[in-house]
Design a protein around this motif. Structure first.
Motif, short mmCIF file in Angstrom:
data_model
loop_
_atom_site.label_atom_id
_atom_site.label_comp_id
_atom_site.label_asym_id
_atom_site.label_seq_id
_atom_site.Cartn_x
_atom_site.Cartn_y
_atom_site.Cartn_z
N ALA A 168 0.85 -1.19 0.00
CA ALA A 168 0.00 0.00 0.00
C ALA A 168 0.88 1.24 0.00
O ALA A 168 1.72 1.43 0.89
CB ALA A 168 -0.92 -0.01 1.21
N LEU A 170 -4.99 2.64 0.53
CA LEU A 170 -5.51 1.77 1.58
C LEU A 170 -7.04 1.74 1.53
O LEU A 170 -7.67 0.67 1.60
CB LEU A 170 -5.05 2.26 2.95
CG LEU A 170 -3.63 1.90 3.40
CD1 LEU A 170 -3.29 2.66 4.68
CD2 LEU A 170 -3.48 0.40 3.61
N SER A 205 -9.43 -1.59 0.53
CA SER A 205 -10.46 -2.10 1.43
C SER A 205 -11.84 -2.07 0.77
O SER A 205 -12.61 -3.04 0.87
CB SER A 205 -10.48 -1.28 2.72
OG SER A 205 -11.48 -1.74 3.60
N VAL A 228 -2.11 -6.50 3.44
CA VAL A 228 -1.30 -5.38 2.94
C VAL A 228 -0.06 -5.17 3.80
O VAL A 228 -0.05 -5.47 4.99
CB VAL A 228 -2.12 -4.06 2.90
CG1 VAL A 228 -3.33 -4.20 2.00
CG2 VAL A 228 -2.53 -3.62 4.29
N LEU A 230 2.43 -1.79 4.52
CA LEU A 230 2.58 -0.36 4.30
C LEU A 230 3.97 -0.10 3.73
O LEU A 230 4.98 -0.46 4.36
CB LEU A 230 2.42 0.42 5.60
CG LEU A 230 1.06 0.36 6.30
CD1 LEU A 230 1.09 1.24 7.55
CD2 LEU A 230 -0.06 0.79 5.37
N ALA A 237 -5.33 1.74 8.59
CA ALA A 237 -5.34 0.34 8.16
C ALA A 237 -6.06 -0.54 9.16
O ALA A 237 -6.82 -1.45 8.79
CB ALA A 237 -3.91 -0.14 7.94
N LEU A 245 -9.29 -4.98 5.34
CA LEU A 245 -7.83 -5.00 5.27
C LEU A 245 -7.27 -5.80 6.44
O LEU A 245 -7.80 -5.76 7.55
CB LEU A 245 -7.24 -3.60 5.35
CG LEU A 245 -7.31 -2.66 4.15
CD1 LEU A 245 -6.46 -1.44 4.41
CD2 LEU A 245 -6.90 -3.34 2.87
N LEU A 271 -3.55 -5.69 8.06
CA LEU A 271 -2.20 -5.13 8.04
C LEU A 271 -1.23 -6.21 8.50
O LEU A 271 -1.27 -6.65 9.65
CB LEU A 271 -2.11 -3.90 8.95
CG LEU A 271 -0.73 -3.24 9.06
CD1 LEU A 271 -0.22 -2.79 7.69
CD2 LEU A 271 -0.77 -2.06 10.03
#
Length: 410
Positions: free
Chosen positions: A122, A128, A132, A144, A146, A182, A188, A190
């Motif tokens: 992302a 983000l 989603s 995902v 970051l 997130a 999502l 993370l």
């Protein structure tokens, strides 16, 4: 220019000679050594410490032959477009894919989810939200990482994607907001962070230090925000020198230093991902271009090639003289004497109508004739697919893949 002595190079020369003998046009071809590619990747994969995974960044060379060659060796592939994701799925229905890139479109995100990508990088908070939203429409949860542009000093390298303003990733100053976002988005998951900051770094010690910096950042974020982190993607960035062939990224040194970093800083349950492209692919390829003219202009000698930067853009893009060997070919089809030059510096120029079409400058050669072939080394990555193939509508080069005496062209 060094003598051509390796088995692979002897095979390449034999292929070049065959192309000249069998063809009616000047030689122009990329030649790829699949055995070298597979062996190089296997060495890297086998030497990584426990808990590390090797992906191939296919932007370096996304040819099907490369993907088929690497699929049994690497853990997965890193793709930067839905087109690259599709190419992986044409080779494997379930090979892990990481989908990165700063400009993902909605349809790309949707199709990538349908094709079962393992992770998304992302690149922004807007991305983000879009990931989603699209995952929710499909009834899926998107995993995902970051991508973060760290505010830190990094080792010197050819390309730097962090530590300064770039279009890549989320500013480190915005990481707290990005983490909170997130965590709040319903579709999502993370999973960790992507911290690829440099490319084409040649210092193995400094690259291990870079990984240490990454671990410190991720440890801080994990503890501050109470995160469950599964992956730290350290990217690639292992370098290839095009100007000093004796200078190499010392992989064994990197592995030794990396092991020390992991002993001191490893986070339980966190896998360390690497996604090199150039380092795996560059040494496996050659670009062969026949000399179609020799001229002296304003006291400078030029070899004009069948080919050039529309096939092999890398030297012009990076402004270096690309290393090559001369393959002497005895065939001469004209009824007049064969022009040649001896003990001069030549500039290897392509067939395009621009003075920027140069692959090597002011290289001293002992002898060169029209009809000989310049064989450029380290052409297996960022060659054909980054180039302006159809500029001036010249015909495309041959692409030949070989291994242990077996050759097939496409």
């Amino acid at each position: 220019m060094n003598a051509v002595v390796t088995k692979a190079e002897r095979t390449v020369i034999a292929l070049v000679e065959r192309l000249k003998k069998d063809g009616s046009e000047p030689v122009c071809a990329f030649l790829y050594d699949k055995r070298e590619l597979r062996g190089r990747a296997q060495t890297c994969a086998d030497s990584l410490p426990e808990g590390c995974r090797l992906f191939y960044a296919m932007k370096a060379n996304p040819s099907r032959d490369y993907l088929e060659c690497l699929a049994p060796v690497v853990y997965g592939f890193e793709a930067a477009s839905i087109g690259e994701v599709r190419k992986v799925r044409e080779v494997s229905a379930d090979k892990p894919i990481i989908f990165g890139g700063p400009g993902k479109k909605d349809y790309e995100i949707s199709e990538a989810l349908e094709l079962g990508v393992m992770l998304f990088h992302a690149e922004s908070m807007h991305e983000l939200r879009r990931i989603s939203l699209i995952a929710g429409r499909l009834g899926k949860i998107a995993s995902v990482l970051l991508r973060v542009n760290l505010r830190a000093s990094f080792p010197e390298a050819t390309l730097v994607m962090a530590g300064r303003p770039t279009q890549f990733g989320i500013d480190e100053a915005d990481v707290p907001e990005a983490i909170q976002l997130a965590q709040s988005l319903p579709h999502l998951q993370l999973e960790g962070f992507h911290l690829h900051s440099i490319s084409n770094n040649l210092d193995a010690h400094l690259h291990a230090l870079l990984i240490s910096v990454y671990w410190d950042r991720v440890t801080e974020w994990k503890e501050t925000f109470g995160l469950t982190v599964r992956y730290l993607n350290a990217g690639g960035g292992f370098g290839i020198s095009y100007t000093d062939l004796d200078r190499k990224f010392e992989w064994p040194v990197f592995i030794k230093e990396l092991s020390r970093v992991l002993e001191e800083k490893r986070l339980p349950g966190v896998e360390l991902l690497f996604e090199p492209g150039r380092y795996l692919a560059a040494t496996c390829g050659y670009y062969a271009a026949e000399v179609v003219d020799l001229k002296c202009n304003h006291d400078k000698h030029y070899a004009v090639l069948r080919g050039g930067s529309h096939h092999f853009r890398l030297p012009g893009a990076w402004q270096h003289s690309h290393p090559f060997e001369i393959v002497p070919l005895e065939q001469w089809d004209y009824p007049f004497p064969r022009p040649e030059v001896r003990d001069v510096e030549i500039t290897a120029a392509g067939e395009l109508c621009t003075p920027k079409d140069v692959l090597a400058r002011d290289v001293r050669i002992s002898r060169l004739r029209i009809g000989d072939v310049l064989l450029f080394h380290l052409a297996g990555a960022y060659g054909w697919t980054i180039s302006a193939h159809d500029f001036l509508s010249h015909s495309h080069p041959d692409h030949i893949f070989f291994e242990a005496g077996q050759e097939d062209s496409q």
